[in-house]
Scaffold this motif. Sequence first.
Motif, PDB file in Angstrom:
ATOM      1  N   ILE A 161       0.834  -1.201   0.000  1.00  0.00           N
ATOM      2  CA  ILE A 161       0.000   0.000   0.000  1.00  0.00           C
ATOM      3  C   ILE A 161       0.871   1.254   0.000  1.00  0.00           C
ATOM      4  O   ILE A 161       0.635   2.198  -0.753  1.00  0.00           O
ATOM      5  CB  ILE A 161      -0.940   0.005   1.229  1.00  0.00           C
ATOM      6  CG1 ILE A 161      -1.970  -1.126   1.121  1.00  0.00           C
ATOM      7  CG2 ILE A 161      -1.645   1.355   1.362  1.00  0.00           C
ATOM      8  CD1 ILE A 161      -2.799  -1.328   2.377  1.00  0.00           C
ATOM      9  N   VAL A 162       1.899   1.253   0.834  1.00  0.00           N
ATOM     10  CA  VAL A 162       2.786   2.426   0.928  1.00  0.00           C
ATOM     11  C   VAL A 162       3.689   2.492  -0.296  1.00  0.00           C
ATOM     12  O   VAL A 162       3.903   3.556  -0.875  1.00  0.00           O
ATOM     13  CB  VAL A 162       3.611   2.371   2.225  1.00  0.00           C
ATOM     14  CG1 VAL A 162       4.582   3.549   2.299  1.00  0.00           C
ATOM     15  CG2 VAL A 162       2.695   2.370   3.446  1.00  0.00           C
ATOM     16  N   SER A 201      -5.408   1.466   2.512  1.00  0.00           N
ATOM     17  CA  SER A 201      -5.379   1.697   1.064  1.00  0.00           C
ATOM     18  C   SER A 201      -6.256   2.870   0.655  1.00  0.00           C
ATOM     19  O   SER A 201      -5.959   3.554  -0.337  1.00  0.00           O
ATOM     20  CB  SER A 201      -5.807   0.429   0.323  1.00  0.00           C
ATOM     21  OG  SER A 201      -7.111   0.029   0.712  1.00  0.00           O
ATOM     22  N   TRP A 202      -7.321   3.137   1.398  1.00  0.00           N
ATOM     23  CA  TRP A 202      -8.203   4.234   1.009  1.00  0.00           C
ATOM     24  C   TRP A 202      -7.494   5.589   1.076  1.00  0.00           C
ATOM     25  O   TRP A 202      -7.843   6.522   0.354  1.00  0.00           O
ATOM     26  CB  TRP A 202      -9.478   4.258   1.846  1.00  0.00           C
ATOM     27  CG  TRP A 202      -9.295   4.495   3.323  1.00  0.00           C
ATOM     28  CD1 TRP A 202      -9.228   3.560   4.301  1.00  0.00           C
ATOM     29  CD2 TRP A 202      -9.169   5.766   3.979  1.00  0.00           C
ATOM     30  NE1 TRP A 202      -9.061   4.148   5.540  1.00  0.00           N
ATOM     31  CE2 TRP A 202      -9.028   5.508   5.364  1.00  0.00           C
ATOM     32  CE3 TRP A 202      -9.163   7.088   3.547  1.00  0.00           C
ATOM     33  CZ2 TRP A 202      -8.882   6.515   6.308  1.00  0.00           C
ATOM     34  CZ3 TRP A 202      -9.013   8.108   4.486  1.00  0.00           C
ATOM     35  CH2 TRP A 202      -8.880   7.817   5.850  1.00  0.00           C
ATOM     36  N   ARG A 203      -6.477   5.682   1.922  1.00  0.00           N
ATOM     37  CA  ARG A 203      -5.757   6.954   2.027  1.00  0.00           C
ATOM     38  C   ARG A 203      -5.018   7.263   0.731  1.00  0.00           C
ATOM     39  O   ARG A 203      -5.051   8.389   0.233  1.00  0.00           O
ATOM     40  CB  ARG A 203      -4.781   6.919   3.201  1.00  0.00           C
ATOM     41  CG  ARG A 203      -5.424   6.670   4.558  1.00  0.00           C
ATOM     42  CD  ARG A 203      -4.377   6.750   5.656  1.00  0.00           C
ATOM     43  NE  ARG A 203      -4.845   6.260   6.936  1.00  0.00           N
ATOM     44  CZ  ARG A 203      -5.518   6.965   7.827  1.00  0.00           C
ATOM     45  NH1 ARG A 203      -5.838   8.224   7.555  1.00  0.00           N
ATOM     46  NH2 ARG A 203      -5.889   6.439   8.985  1.00  0.00           N
ATOM     47  N   SER A 204      -4.337   6.260   0.182  1.00  0.00           N
ATOM     48  CA  SER A 204      -3.597   6.480  -1.056  1.00  0.00           C
ATOM     49  C   SER A 204      -4.525   6.498  -2.269  1.00  0.00           C
ATOM     50  O   SER A 204      -4.183   7.062  -3.308  1.00  0.00           O
ATOM     51  CB  SER A 204      -2.513   5.414  -1.232  1.00  0.00           C
ATOM     52  OG  SER A 204      -3.054   4.117  -1.160  1.00  0.00           O
ATOM     53  N   THR A 205      -5.711   5.897  -2.152  1.00  0.00           N
ATOM     54  CA  THR A 205      -6.692   6.000  -3.230  1.00  0.00           C
ATOM     55  C   THR A 205      -7.226   7.425  -3.321  1.00  0.00           C
ATOM     56  O   THR A 205      -7.387   7.986  -4.407  1.00  0.00           O
ATOM     57  CB  THR A 205      -7.851   5.013  -3.001  1.00  0.00           C
ATOM     58  OG1 THR A 205      -7.341   3.675  -2.958  1.00  0.00           O
ATOM     59  CG2 THR A 205      -8.896   5.124  -4.110  1.00  0.00           C
ATOM     60  N   ILE A 319       3.403   5.008 -22.051  1.00  0.00           N
ATOM     61  CA  ILE A 319       2.084   4.583 -21.579  1.00  0.00           C
ATOM     62  C   ILE A 319       1.836   5.294 -20.250  1.00  0.00           C
ATOM     63  O   ILE A 319       2.520   5.024 -19.257  1.00  0.00           O
ATOM     64  CB  ILE A 319       2.019   3.061 -21.390  1.00  0.00           C
ATOM     65  CG1 ILE A 319       2.225   2.356 -22.727  1.00  0.00           C
ATOM     66  CG2 ILE A 319       0.677   2.650 -20.765  1.00  0.00           C
ATOM     67  CD1 ILE A 319       2.296   0.841 -22.618  1.00  0.00           C
ATOM     68  N   PRO A 320       0.905   6.243 -20.188  1.00  0.00           N
ATOM     69  CA  PRO A 320       0.691   6.993 -18.939  1.00  0.00           C
ATOM     70  C   PRO A 320       0.168   6.103 -17.818  1.00  0.00           C
ATOM     71  O   PRO A 320      -0.539   5.114 -18.061  1.00  0.00           O
ATOM     72  CB  PRO A 320      -0.346   8.049 -19.335  1.00  0.00           C
ATOM     73  CG  PRO A 320      -1.040   7.490 -20.538  1.00  0.00           C
ATOM     74  CD  PRO A 320      -0.010   6.663 -21.269  1.00  0.00           C
ATOM     75  N   ILE A 321       0.536   6.447 -16.596  1.00  0.00           N
ATOM     76  CA  ILE A 321       0.112   5.695 -15.414  1.00  0.00           C
ATOM     77  C   ILE A 321      -1.024   6.451 -14.730  1.00  0.00           C
ATOM     78  O   ILE A 321      -0.838   7.578 -14.237  1.00  0.00           O
ATOM     79  CB  ILE A 321       1.282   5.491 -14.436  1.00  0.00           C
ATOM     80  CG1 ILE A 321       2.415   4.710 -15.114  1.00  0.00           C
ATOM     81  CG2 ILE A 321       0.816   4.777 -13.176  1.00  0.00           C
ATOM     82  CD1 ILE A 321       3.669   4.585 -14.259  1.00  0.00           C
ATOM     83  N   ARG A 322      -2.195   5.852 -14.710  1.00  0.00           N
ATOM     84  CA  ARG A 322      -3.360   6.397 -14.001  1.00  0.00           C
ATOM     85  C   ARG A 322      -4.010   5.242 -13.257  1.00  0.00           C
ATOM     86  O   ARG A 322      -4.831   4.506 -13.811  1.00  0.00           O
ATOM     87  CB  ARG A 322      -4.349   7.051 -14.976  1.00  0.00           C
ATOM     88  CG  ARG A 322      -3.755   8.247 -15.722  1.00  0.00           C
ATOM     89  CD  ARG A 322      -4.672   8.757 -16.796  1.00  0.00           C
ATOM     90  NE  ARG A 322      -3.991   9.714 -17.672  1.00  0.00           N
ATOM     91  CZ  ARG A 322      -4.309   9.915 -18.944  1.00  0.00           C
ATOM     92  NH1 ARG A 322      -5.299   9.214 -19.488  1.00  0.00           N
ATOM     93  NH2 ARG A 322      -3.655  10.804 -19.673  1.00  0.00           N
ATOM     94  N   LEU A 323      -3.605   5.068 -12.030  1.00  0.00           N
ATOM     95  CA  LEU A 323      -3.984   3.867 -11.277  1.00  0.00           C
ATOM     96  C   LEU A 323      -5.397   4.001 -10.717  1.00  0.00           C
ATOM     97  O   LEU A 323      -5.630   4.633  -9.687  1.00  0.00           O
ATOM     98  CB  LEU A 323      -2.966   3.623 -10.152  1.00  0.00           C
ATOM     99  CG  LEU A 323      -1.507   3.479 -10.609  1.00  0.00           C
ATOM    100  CD1 LEU A 323      -0.596   3.250  -9.412  1.00  0.00           C
ATOM    101  CD2 LEU A 323      -1.366   2.353 -11.615  1.00  0.00           C
TER     102      LEU A 323
END
Length: 435
Positions: A161-162, A201-205, A319-323
């Motif tokens: 997650i981190v 995980s919601w924090r980094s989302t 390829i752009p990164i958009r997680l």
Amino acid sequence: MKLLPYFKSFLDNTVNLNDTRIAKLNSRVDSVTTFLREHDVFGEYFIDVIPQGSYAHRTIIKPVGSREFDADILLAMREHPSWTPAEYTAELKRAFEASATYKGKTHKRTRCVFLDYADDFHIDVIPFVEDRPAITNNKCDDWEVTDPLAFTEWLAGKSRIVGGGRLQAVLRLLKYLRDSKTTFSIKSVLLTILVGNVVESWRSTADAKYYGDTATALVHIIEDLSAYLQDNPSMPPIYDPAGTGRDFRERWDQDGYANFRTQIASYAAKMRAAYDAEVLDDAVAGWQSVFGTSFTAPVVQAAEKASPTEEFIDSTLRIPIRLKKSVTLVGRVRRAGVKRAYDLPRRGDRVQKNRTIDFELRDLNVTGPYQVYWKVKNNGSEALDAQQPRGQVEKGSSSRYESTSYVGSHYVEVYIVQNDVCVAMSRQPVIIQPR
């Protein structure tokens, strides 16, 4: 200010266990493993020797002052038909004392046999009866139900997650703070649980940069930890994240907890002030008020040259990164003779040379057509000497396998690409040991 070069220098030169000590530790663990595997009594019940605790989690720090550093290892074994729990440690101590190599180095503790070497570290060997699963308590002659492999796997999930090994860096920094300032006392297992529990995980989302670098991750994690502690004036349950139901409060007391709660609030405020400082001298003074005068500017060195073969999904392949989605990459080590199969996260991502690892995509929530790209990056002198740093990004299928050829800390990454955008990615560290 983040002062990321300062943090890197501070970790590398003051906090992290140096390569010489790591090599010596690994060598001694290998020797203990060989001794137990070939022992007349323990060899019959021997399954494996498994890193545990800070050794498995990669959070051991360099000894501070006159302190030692230690490594916990599990002696995974089948149950002996006639031994009581207390007899496991008694027999283990007897086995070591009968050896010319370990005679005079052994001491018995509640749950382990302590091997005390002449230098600044020791090894705790903990009998672990895998079928139960439980470790032994020789003081009360009883079993303690535990699942240390699940604990290690839980922390590996929090680390993902981190990202970027930053959770381990934060834990090492907090351990250094504990040992250098001595303003609070907490066992490493309790610190690991409390810190891991506030990583969500919601924090980094909600904020992709929430754990985006070492300084930011440190400040956010200690603030989240402080907020949790302030919400709990009385020591809350500290349950084993492995799911055994054990409450680790038995290893602490309310006075120690109350002091920890106060000190973490103080350090969180100091770290936030240093992080938000706009003047370099103020930022340095702020971070030094927490970590001491060893937190200094790095020595200017020649810039390291990036591997000419290394590629990146965004800058190389464009390829752009958009997680927006998620995937978990897990390496599963294949069975080899008497050596059993296992998932890397359950063993601290460690594997010996000359094994085969199958890499699998788990918890993938991408629907519709997508492409899978892979990257295997080798590090360390063996791979460099063999001219095998690798690092290319290449299209593949949903699984792949690799052999473990070179000692070092490597990694495999997977990228899920949909409509020409990387929507999910995951990294599996692979720490290859000599044998």
